[in-house]
Design a protein around this motif. Structure first.
Motif, PDB file in Angstrom:
ATOM      1  N   GLU A  87      72.491  62.687  69.183  1.00 35.40           N
ATOM      2  CA  GLU A  87      71.548  63.752  69.538  1.00 35.40           C
ATOM      3  C   GLU A  87      70.492  63.288  70.537  1.00 35.40           C
ATOM      4  OE1 GLU A  87      70.966  67.591  69.361  1.00 35.40           O
ATOM      5  OE2 GLU A  87      72.367  66.670  67.978  1.00 35.40           O
ATOM      6  N   VAL A  88      70.078  62.043  70.444  1.00 37.57           N
ATOM      7  CA  VAL A  88      68.983  61.536  71.278  1.00 37.57           C
ATOM      8  C   VAL A  88      69.544  60.946  72.566  1.00 37.57           C
ATOM      9  CG1 VAL A  88      67.138  59.820  71.398  1.00 37.57           C
ATOM     10  CG2 VAL A  88      67.515  61.071  69.297  1.00 37.57           C
ATOM     11  N   ASP A  89      68.936  61.307  73.687  1.00 42.09           N
ATOM     12  CA  ASP A  89      69.305  60.731  74.981  1.00 42.09           C
ATOM     13  C   ASP A  89      68.441  59.500  75.221  1.00 42.09           C
ATOM     14  OD1 ASP A  89      71.140  62.744  75.458  1.00 42.09           O
ATOM     15  OD2 ASP A  89      69.618  64.045  76.336  1.00 42.09           O
ATOM     16  N   VAL A  90      68.939  58.359  74.806  1.00 42.41           N
ATOM     17  CA  VAL A  90      68.154  57.127  74.883  1.00 42.41           C
ATOM     18  C   VAL A  90      67.914  56.719  76.331  1.00 42.41           C
ATOM     19  CG1 VAL A  90      68.068  54.722  74.111  1.00 42.41           C
ATOM     20  CG2 VAL A  90      69.132  56.432  72.679  1.00 42.41           C
ATOM     21  N   GLU A  91      68.829  57.079  77.224  1.00 40.46           N
ATOM     22  CA  GLU A  91      68.686  56.684  78.630  1.00 40.46           C
ATOM     23  C   GLU A  91      67.422  57.242  79.262  1.00 40.46           C
ATOM     24  OE1 GLU A  91      71.390  58.686  77.801  1.00 40.46           O
ATOM     25  OE2 GLU A  91      72.950  57.200  77.508  1.00 40.46           O
ATOM     26  N   SER A  92      66.981  58.411  78.818  1.00 40.34           N
ATOM     27  CA  SER A  92      65.821  59.045  79.439  1.00 40.34           C
ATOM     28  C   SER A  92      64.498  58.647  78.785  1.00 40.34           C
ATOM     29  CB  SER A  92      65.977  60.564  79.395  1.00 40.34           C
ATOM     30  OG  SER A  92      66.034  61.010  78.054  1.00 40.34           O
ATOM     31  N   LEU A  93      64.539  57.817  77.768  1.00 37.69           N
ATOM     32  CA  LEU A  93      63.315  57.404  77.084  1.00 37.69           C
ATOM     33  C   LEU A  93      62.770  56.107  77.688  1.00 37.69           C
ATOM     34  CD1 LEU A  93      64.391  58.022  73.386  1.00 37.69           C
ATOM     35  CD2 LEU A  93      62.974  59.472  74.807  1.00 37.69           C
ATOM     36  N   PRO A  94      61.459  55.917  77.636  1.00 40.16           N
ATOM     37  CA  PRO A  94      60.872  54.666  78.148  1.00 40.16           C
ATOM     38  C   PRO A  94      60.985  53.550  77.109  1.00 40.16           C
ATOM     39  CG  PRO A  94      59.129  56.137  77.445  1.00 40.16           C
ATOM     40  CD  PRO A  94      60.423  56.883  77.265  1.00 40.16           C
ATOM     41  N   VAL A  95      62.177  53.015  76.941  1.00 41.08           N
ATOM     42  CA  VAL A  95      62.433  51.948  75.975  1.00 41.08           C
ATOM     43  C   VAL A  95      63.056  50.757  76.708  1.00 41.08           C
ATOM     44  CG1 VAL A  95      62.669  53.479  73.992  1.00 41.08           C
ATOM     45  CG2 VAL A  95      64.661  52.976  75.374  1.00 41.08           C
ATOM     46  N   PRO A  96      63.038  49.569  76.083  1.00 47.16           N
ATOM     47  CA  PRO A  96      63.650  48.405  76.730  1.00 47.16           C
ATOM     48  C   PRO A  96      65.144  48.607  76.996  1.00 47.16           C
ATOM     49  CG  PRO A  96      62.296  47.728  74.875  1.00 47.16           C
ATOM     50  CD  PRO A  96      62.360  49.218  74.844  1.00 47.16           C
ATOM     51  N   THR A  97      65.659  47.859  77.944  1.00 48.89           N
ATOM     52  CA  THR A  97      67.062  47.971  78.337  1.00 48.89           C
ATOM     53  C   THR A  97      68.006  47.689  77.177  1.00 48.89           C
ATOM     54  OG1 THR A  97      66.394  47.245  80.537  1.00 48.89           O
ATOM     55  CG2 THR A  97      68.745  47.196  80.050  1.00 48.89           C
ATOM     56  N   ALA A  98      67.640  46.752  76.305  1.00 50.97           N
ATOM     57  CA  ALA A  98      68.488  46.424  75.160  1.00 50.97           C
ATOM     58  C   ALA A  98      68.649  47.625  74.226  1.00 50.97           C
ATOM     59  CB  ALA A  98      67.916  45.233  74.394  1.00 50.97           C
ATOM     60  N   VAL A  99      67.573  48.373  74.026  1.00 49.46           N
ATOM     61  CA  VAL A  99      67.638  49.564  73.172  1.00 49.46           C
ATOM     62  C   VAL A  99      68.514  50.625  73.828  1.00 49.46           C
ATOM     63  CG1 VAL A  99      66.268  51.404  72.116  1.00 49.46           C
ATOM     64  CG2 VAL A  99      65.402  49.077  72.135  1.00 49.46           C
ATOM     65  N   VAL A 100      68.409  50.777  75.132  1.00 48.21           N
ATOM     66  CA  VAL A 100      69.258  51.732  75.849  1.00 48.21           C
ATOM     67  C   VAL A 100      70.721  51.329  75.716  1.00 48.21           C
ATOM     68  CG1 VAL A 100      69.832  52.664  78.126  1.00 48.21           C
ATOM     69  CG2 VAL A 100      67.450  52.424  77.453  1.00 48.21           C
ATOM     70  N   TRP A 101      71.013  50.039  75.836  1.00 47.64           N
ATOM     71  CA  TRP A 101      72.399  49.575  75.743  1.00 47.64           C
ATOM     72  C   TRP A 101      72.958  49.808  74.346  1.00 47.64           C
ATOM     73  CZ3 TRP A 101      75.371  45.977  73.130  1.00 47.64           C
ATOM     74  CH2 TRP A 101      76.626  45.747  73.674  1.00 47.64           C
ATOM     75  N   ILE A 102      72.145  49.555  73.310  1.00 44.39           N
ATOM     76  CA  ILE A 102      72.602  49.734  71.926  1.00 44.39           C
ATOM     77  C   ILE A 102      72.679  51.213  71.556  1.00 44.39           C
ATOM     78  CG2 ILE A 102      71.943  49.364  69.510  1.00 44.39           C
ATOM     79  CD1 ILE A 102      70.834  46.649  70.389  1.00 44.39           C
ATOM     80  N   GLY A 103      71.794  52.039  72.090  1.00 44.98           N
ATOM     81  CA  GLY A 103      71.715  53.433  71.677  1.00 44.98           C
ATOM     82  C   GLY A 103      72.537  54.410  72.475  1.00 44.98           C
ATOM     83  N   SER A 104      73.257  53.948  73.496  1.00 49.83           N
ATOM     84  CA  SER A 104      74.036  54.898  74.288  1.00 49.83           C
ATOM     85  C   SER A 104      75.310  54.241  74.799  1.00 49.83           C
ATOM     86  CB  SER A 104      73.213  55.397  75.477  1.00 49.83           C
ATOM     87  OG  SER A 104      72.963  54.343  76.371  1.00 49.83           O
ATOM     88  N   GLY A 105      76.253  55.071  75.145  1.00 53.56           N
ATOM     89  CA  GLY A 105      77.491  54.610  75.784  1.00 53.56           C
ATOM     90  C   GLY A 105      78.295  53.630  74.961  1.00 53.56           C
ATOM     91  N   ILE A 106      78.767  52.580  75.629  1.00 51.67           N
ATOM     92  CA  ILE A 106      79.638  51.591  74.995  1.00 51.67           C
ATOM     93  C   ILE A 106      78.917  50.861  73.869  1.00 51.67           C
ATOM     94  CG2 ILE A 106      80.902  49.448  75.408  1.00 51.67           C
ATOM     95  CD1 ILE A 106      81.521  50.485  78.195  1.00 51.67           C
ATOM     96  N   GLY A 107      77.634  50.555  74.048  1.00 48.54           N
ATOM     97  CA  GLY A 107      76.880  49.860  73.007  1.00 48.54           C
ATOM     98  C   GLY A 107      76.805  50.662  71.723  1.00 48.54           C
ATOM     99  N   ARG A 108      76.536  51.968  71.839  1.00 53.01           N
ATOM    100  CA  ARG A 108      76.495  52.835  70.662  1.00 53.01           C
ATOM    101  C   ARG A 108      77.857  52.900  69.998  1.00 53.01           C
ATOM    102  NH1 ARG A 108      75.584  58.499  72.462  1.00 53.01           N
ATOM    103  NH2 ARG A 108      77.765  58.290  72.975  1.00 53.01           N
ATOM    104  N   ASN A 109      78.914  53.035  70.808  1.00 57.78           N
ATOM    105  CA  ASN A 109      80.255  53.113  70.247  1.00 57.78           C
ATOM    106  C   ASN A 109      80.649  51.822  69.541  1.00 57.78           C
ATOM    107  OD1 ASN A 109      80.317  55.643  71.352  1.00 57.78           O
ATOM    108  ND2 ASN A 109      81.558  55.068  73.111  1.00 57.78           N
ATOM    109  N   LEU A 110      80.300  50.682  70.137  1.00 53.11           N
ATOM    110  CA  LEU A 110      80.592  49.391  69.492  1.00 53.11           C
ATOM    111  C   LEU A 110      79.800  49.228  68.195  1.00 53.11           C
ATOM    112  CD1 LEU A 110      80.740  46.906  72.501  1.00 53.11           C
ATOM    113  CD2 LEU A 110      82.602  47.531  70.968  1.00 53.11           C
TER     114      LEU A 110
END
Length: 134
Positions: A87-110
């Protein structure tokens, strides 16, 4: 909080709150259809409710009740977490790159795939514990 989750008041209270929430959102949505847009009120409320649901599962994970065990609580926690991350679009939030990687795309799926596979492996290795819980 843990005693409230196990009490007889939890189910009626939760159902009543969900009914009021659903009717309220429906009425607001009928008046203002734009609240259902991406990152608008409705999506943010859904994400907030899913985050609260994840937090409510933490006490059950730490000290499971006699009737429900850790595996059932863990499965619900993973389900709520998966829906929250969806539900959350982590890419558009002002968070560190590691959080974006874990919370979206391949990182979230893994992350979610590994967690679900590990859960199913534990359930397969402990069938007597997991069958009665789910």
């Amino acid at each position: 909080m843990h005693q409230f989750l196990e009490s007889r008041k939890f189910a009626p209270t939760t159902l009543a709150a969900l009914a009021v929430y659903a009717v309220g959102l429906l009425l607001i949505w009928l008046a203002y259809p734009s609240i259902a847009a991406e990152n608008a009120l409705m999506e943010n409320l859904q994400a907030g409710c899913l985050a609260i649901a994840c937090m409510l599962m933490v006490p059950c994970l730490i000290r499971p009740a006699a009737k429900t065990g850790r595996i059932a609580c863990w499965c619900l926690f993973l389900l709520f977490l998966a829906m929250f991350l969806r539900e959350v679009d982590v890419e558009s939030l002002p968070v560190p790159t590691a959080v974006v990687w874990i919370g979206s795309g391949i990182g979230r799926n893994l992350l979610l795939g590994t967690a679900f596979v590990a859960t199913f492996v534990v359930m397969a290795l402990r069938p007597n514990e997991s069958i009665g819980q789910i």
